[in-house]
Write a protein that holds these residues in place. Sequence first.
Motif, PDB file in Angstrom:
ATOM      1  N   TYR A 177       0.828  -1.206   0.000  1.00  0.00           N
ATOM      2  CA  TYR A 177       0.000   0.000   0.000  1.00  0.00           C
ATOM      3  C   TYR A 177       0.866   1.262   0.000  1.00  0.00           C
ATOM      4  O   TYR A 177       1.830   1.369   0.766  1.00  0.00           O
ATOM      5  N   ILE A 178       0.516   2.205  -0.874  1.00  0.00           N
ATOM      6  CA  ILE A 178       1.170   3.528  -0.878  1.00  0.00           C
ATOM      7  C   ILE A 178       0.100   4.598  -0.712  1.00  0.00           C
ATOM      8  O   ILE A 178      -0.899   4.599  -1.441  1.00  0.00           O
ATOM      9  N   HIS A 179       0.303   5.477   0.245  1.00  0.00           N
ATOM     10  CA  HIS A 179      -0.622   6.598   0.453  1.00  0.00           C
ATOM     11  C   HIS A 179       0.055   7.898   0.018  1.00  0.00           C
ATOM     12  O   HIS A 179       1.153   8.218   0.471  1.00  0.00           O
ATOM     13  N   LEU A 180      -0.589   8.626  -0.886  1.00  0.00           N
ATOM     14  CA  LEU A 180      -0.040   9.895  -1.383  1.00  0.00           C
ATOM     15  C   LEU A 180      -0.888  11.051  -0.869  1.00  0.00           C
ATOM     16  O   LEU A 180      -2.067  11.167  -1.225  1.00  0.00           O
ATOM     17  N   ASP A 181      -0.299  11.876  -0.032  1.00  0.00           N
ATOM     18  CA  ASP A 181      -1.021  13.058   0.467  1.00  0.00           C
ATOM     19  C   ASP A 181      -0.656  14.238  -0.447  1.00  0.00           C
ATOM     20  O   ASP A 181       0.476  14.731  -0.431  1.00  0.00           O
ATOM     21  N   ILE A 182      -1.640  14.689  -1.232  1.00  0.00           N
ATOM     22  CA  ILE A 182      -1.376  15.733  -2.221  1.00  0.00           C
ATOM     23  C   ILE A 182      -1.913  17.107  -1.786  1.00  0.00           C
ATOM     24  O   ILE A 182      -2.088  18.003  -2.625  1.00  0.00           O
ATOM     25  N   ALA A 183      -2.155  17.250  -0.465  1.00  0.00           N
ATOM     26  CA  ALA A 183      -2.736  18.514   0.026  1.00  0.00           C
ATOM     27  C   ALA A 183      -1.868  19.726  -0.316  1.00  0.00           C
ATOM     28  O   ALA A 183      -2.382  20.814  -0.559  1.00  0.00           O
ATOM     29  N   GLY A 184      -0.555  19.532  -0.365  1.00  0.00           N
ATOM     30  CA  GLY A 184       0.325  20.676  -0.613  1.00  0.00           C
ATOM     31  C   GLY A 184       0.443  21.068  -2.078  1.00  0.00           C
ATOM     32  O   GLY A 184       0.868  22.186  -2.394  1.00  0.00           O
ATOM     33  N   VAL A 185       0.094  20.154  -2.958  1.00  0.00           N
ATOM     34  CA  VAL A 185       0.432  20.366  -4.376  1.00  0.00           C
ATOM     35  C   VAL A 185      -0.740  20.506  -5.338  1.00  0.00           C
ATOM     36  O   VAL A 185      -0.563  20.950  -6.474  1.00  0.00           O
ATOM     37  N   SER A 186      -1.930  20.117  -4.914  1.00  0.00           N
ATOM     38  CA  SER A 186      -3.005  19.985  -5.903  1.00  0.00           C
ATOM     39  C   SER A 186      -3.602  21.320  -6.333  1.00  0.00           C
ATOM     40  O   SER A 186      -4.216  21.417  -7.387  1.00  0.00           O
ATOM     41  N   PHE A 187      -3.371  22.339  -5.527  1.00  0.00           N
ATOM     42  CA  PHE A 187      -4.029  23.623  -5.778  1.00  0.00           C
ATOM     43  C   PHE A 187      -3.066  24.731  -5.389  1.00  0.00           C
ATOM     44  O   PHE A 187      -2.362  24.615  -4.396  1.00  0.00           O
ATOM     45  N   THR A 188      -2.999  25.776  -6.187  1.00  0.00           N
ATOM     46  CA  THR A 188      -2.071  26.843  -5.840  1.00  0.00           C
ATOM     47  C   THR A 188      -2.695  28.211  -6.092  1.00  0.00           C
ATOM     48  O   THR A 188      -3.498  28.364  -7.014  1.00  0.00           O
ATOM     49  N   ASN A 189      -2.340  29.145  -5.271  1.00  0.00           N
ATOM     50  CA  ASN A 189      -2.793  30.513  -5.494  1.00  0.00           C
ATOM     51  C   ASN A 189      -1.677  31.388  -6.036  1.00  0.00           C
ATOM     52  O   ASN A 189      -1.796  32.603  -6.103  1.00  0.00           O
ATOM     53  N   LYS A 190      -0.581  30.714  -6.412  1.00  0.00           N
ATOM     54  CA  LYS A 190       0.550  31.430  -6.996  1.00  0.00           C
ATOM     55  C   LYS A 190       0.867  30.825  -8.352  1.00  0.00           C
ATOM     56  O   LYS A 190       1.166  29.645  -8.452  1.00  0.00           O
ATOM     57  N   LYS A 191       0.774  31.632  -9.379  1.00  0.00           N
ATOM     58  CA  LYS A 191       1.094  31.160 -10.722  1.00  0.00           C
ATOM     59  C   LYS A 191       2.589  30.867 -10.791  1.00  0.00           C
ATOM     60  O   LYS A 191       3.397  31.689 -10.410  1.00  0.00           O
ATOM     61  N   ASP A 192       2.935  29.673 -11.253  1.00  0.00           N
ATOM     62  CA  ASP A 192       4.351  29.335 -11.294  1.00  0.00           C
ATOM     63  C   ASP A 192       4.647  28.500 -12.520  1.00  0.00           C
ATOM     64  O   ASP A 192       4.212  27.362 -12.624  1.00  0.00           O
ATOM     65  N   ALA A 193       5.400  29.049 -13.448  1.00  0.00           N
ATOM     66  CA  ALA A 193       5.816  28.343 -14.674  1.00  0.00           C
ATOM     67  C   ALA A 193       4.639  27.626 -15.318  1.00  0.00           C
ATOM     68  O   ALA A 193       3.668  28.244 -15.702  1.00  0.00           O
ATOM     69  N   TYR A 194       4.711  26.285 -15.389  1.00  0.00           N
ATOM     70  CA  TYR A 194       3.669  25.580 -16.141  1.00  0.00           C
ATOM     71  C   TYR A 194       2.465  25.218 -15.290  1.00  0.00           C
ATOM     72  O   TYR A 194       1.510  24.659 -15.794  1.00  0.00           O
ATOM     73  N   ASN A 195       2.525  25.484 -13.993  1.00  0.00           N
ATOM     74  CA  ASN A 195       1.323  25.338 -13.186  1.00  0.00           C
ATOM     75  C   ASN A 195       0.587  26.660 -13.166  1.00  0.00           C
ATOM     76  O   ASN A 195       1.071  27.650 -12.637  1.00  0.00           O
ATOM     77  N   ARG A 196      -0.581  26.662 -13.785  1.00  0.00           N
ATOM     78  CA  ARG A 196      -1.381  27.888 -13.782  1.00  0.00           C
ATOM     79  C   ARG A 196      -1.959  28.092 -12.397  1.00  0.00           C
ATOM     80  O   ARG A 196      -1.811  27.267 -11.503  1.00  0.00           O
ATOM     81  N   LEU A 197      -2.689  29.171 -12.219  1.00  0.00           N
ATOM     82  CA  LEU A 197      -3.380  29.384 -10.947  1.00  0.00           C
ATOM     83  C   LEU A 197      -4.337  28.227 -10.667  1.00  0.00           C
ATOM     84  O   LEU A 197      -4.873  27.626 -11.582  1.00  0.00           O
ATOM     85  N   HIS A 198      -4.542  27.944  -9.398  1.00  0.00           N
ATOM     86  CA  HIS A 198      -5.534  26.969  -8.923  1.00  0.00           C
ATOM     87  C   HIS A 198      -5.122  25.529  -9.227  1.00  0.00           C
ATOM     88  O   HIS A 198      -3.975  25.186  -8.984  1.00  0.00           O
ATOM     89  N   ALA A 199      -6.023  24.705  -9.754  1.00  0.00           N
ATOM     90  CA  ALA A 199      -5.696  23.275  -9.864  1.00  0.00           C
ATOM     91  C   ALA A 199      -4.450  23.049 -10.712  1.00  0.00           C
ATOM     92  O   ALA A 199      -4.301  23.643 -11.780  1.00  0.00           O
ATOM     93  N   THR A 200      -3.566  22.155 -10.231  1.00  0.00           N
ATOM     94  CA  THR A 200      -2.325  21.891 -10.956  1.00  0.00           C
ATOM     95  C   THR A 200      -2.381  20.584 -11.760  1.00  0.00           C
ATOM     96  O   THR A 200      -1.656  20.441 -12.739  1.00  0.00           O
TER      97      THR A 200
END
Length: 479
Positions: free
Chosen positions: A440-463
């Motif tokens: 079993y592998i558990h992936l906690d994506i709370a830190g990465v799935s959504f952003t309020n800072k536009k950064d390179a290829y991750n647009r605002l919000h859902a990544t």
Amino acid sequence: MINIDKIQTIKQDDSVIIICNQENINKLSESILSKAQCEFIKQEYADKDSVHFSFNNLNRYILVDVIKECGTNYQDKEKYRRLGAKTLQLCDNNNIKDLQMISLCEKDMLIGFIEGMILASYVFDNYKTDHKRLIHPFDNLHICDKDITKEDLDKLRIIFEATEKCRDLINEPVTVINATTLAENIRAMAEETGMKCEIWDKAKIEKEKMGGILAVNKGSKEPPTFTIVEYKPEKHLNSRPIVLVGKGIVYDTGGLNIKTGNYMNDMKDDMSGAATMATTMYACARLNVPIHIIGLFPATDNRPGENAYASGDIINMYDGTNVEVVNTDAEGRMILADALAFAKQYNPSLVIDAATLTGAAQRAIGPFGIVAVQQDAEHFIEVMKTCGKRVYERIAEFPFWEEYDDCIKSEIADIKNSGESYAGMITAGKFLAYFTNYPYIHLDIAGVSFTNKKDAYNRLHATGFGVRLLVEFLSTYHK
Ligand code: BES
Ligand code: MG
Ligand code: ZN
């Protein structure tokens, strides 16, 4: 969506971008540049890390990116992705909608550049009534390169389209994506790609006694769903399936332990895990990945309505475990536990879940990667870490020592749904692992799935973070 194709020759009148690494700087003269332009570039470049040139010939732009990195390591590739994103922005600013491309770089680096460009082209403008923004910023990318193949470009496009769908599902508010419409969207992806799909409604969930899902749903006016998807290509390499489980909390108010301040703001993203896993399967099916995969998607919102579940409640879960509720905001693990227990019947070779599970994960490593824990899956997680570097969706594995088991012990029931004030992302994992009996592998994506800072290829919000990782993992883990 950008249209990408391969061309044999460069057209005289259309704009061009040339990407070139330091090693090939002398080859620039063989491209379409004039001698004077080449000399100018060499002079300017000198010792810099990377240099961008833009020659504006009236209606034709010639863009040149010279990049110091010639290597093939994963950090270098990420620089190319980011440069691709920057280029997309530049095209947007200069109203360039059509671009030809010449590469004097390693093929894998060129792929990174294109990937960055298309990931950055995403816009979520369904709700912009200003029609100017409704026009896509970029249309056509024509690649003039002998090494790149149609298969390379198809793969890029399919993975992008999956990421795009993932981002869209997350960005839509709960008024559009509730448990029912989330399930319908998953079914649409399954139907399009020939996967089996079964949606359980509330009556069926009650009949099957999925106590965790029903408890979280008690305060909501909308019914829950539980969706089962199966992708089983004729030729598959695994004799026992891989099961993917995704957290589908379509909105997390916290329930009676209601979220205060601005902690509730982005909680439409709490179904990111489900979106990630469903679109990963969608991509795998389109890519014909030869792996038997099952997807499980428990979904509901978490609200403090009239009959909401409350602290002190003891919930009898799908597998018979009694859970003492000590915090209604720890709802993700309640619905995931039922899905994880349900997964046992498949005798899976591996189960992976993705979930925006804890603020603790977000605080621990911020927006730079996924927090993971694993049980009996040492080999798999090592492979996944390698894949994570390759696509730059990295994983930080946290300890899963047995001492943490004590944190979720309950005085009056079998376990409780929240632990101590420390290591919240680990004890959440321990809660989930209680319902498993397989690698079993558990992936906690709370830190990465959504952003309020536009950064390179991750647009605002859902990544869409996690889709590229899991597609890469599922495509390569058996090799
Ligand atoms: N959905 C949240 C976790 C979350 C926080 C996701 C921030 C994305 C950004 C989850 O359901 C939650 O509320 N977790 C609680 C657990 C606690 C009550 C044990 C948390 O992390 O505070
Ligand atoms: Mg919560
Ligand atoms: Zn949540």
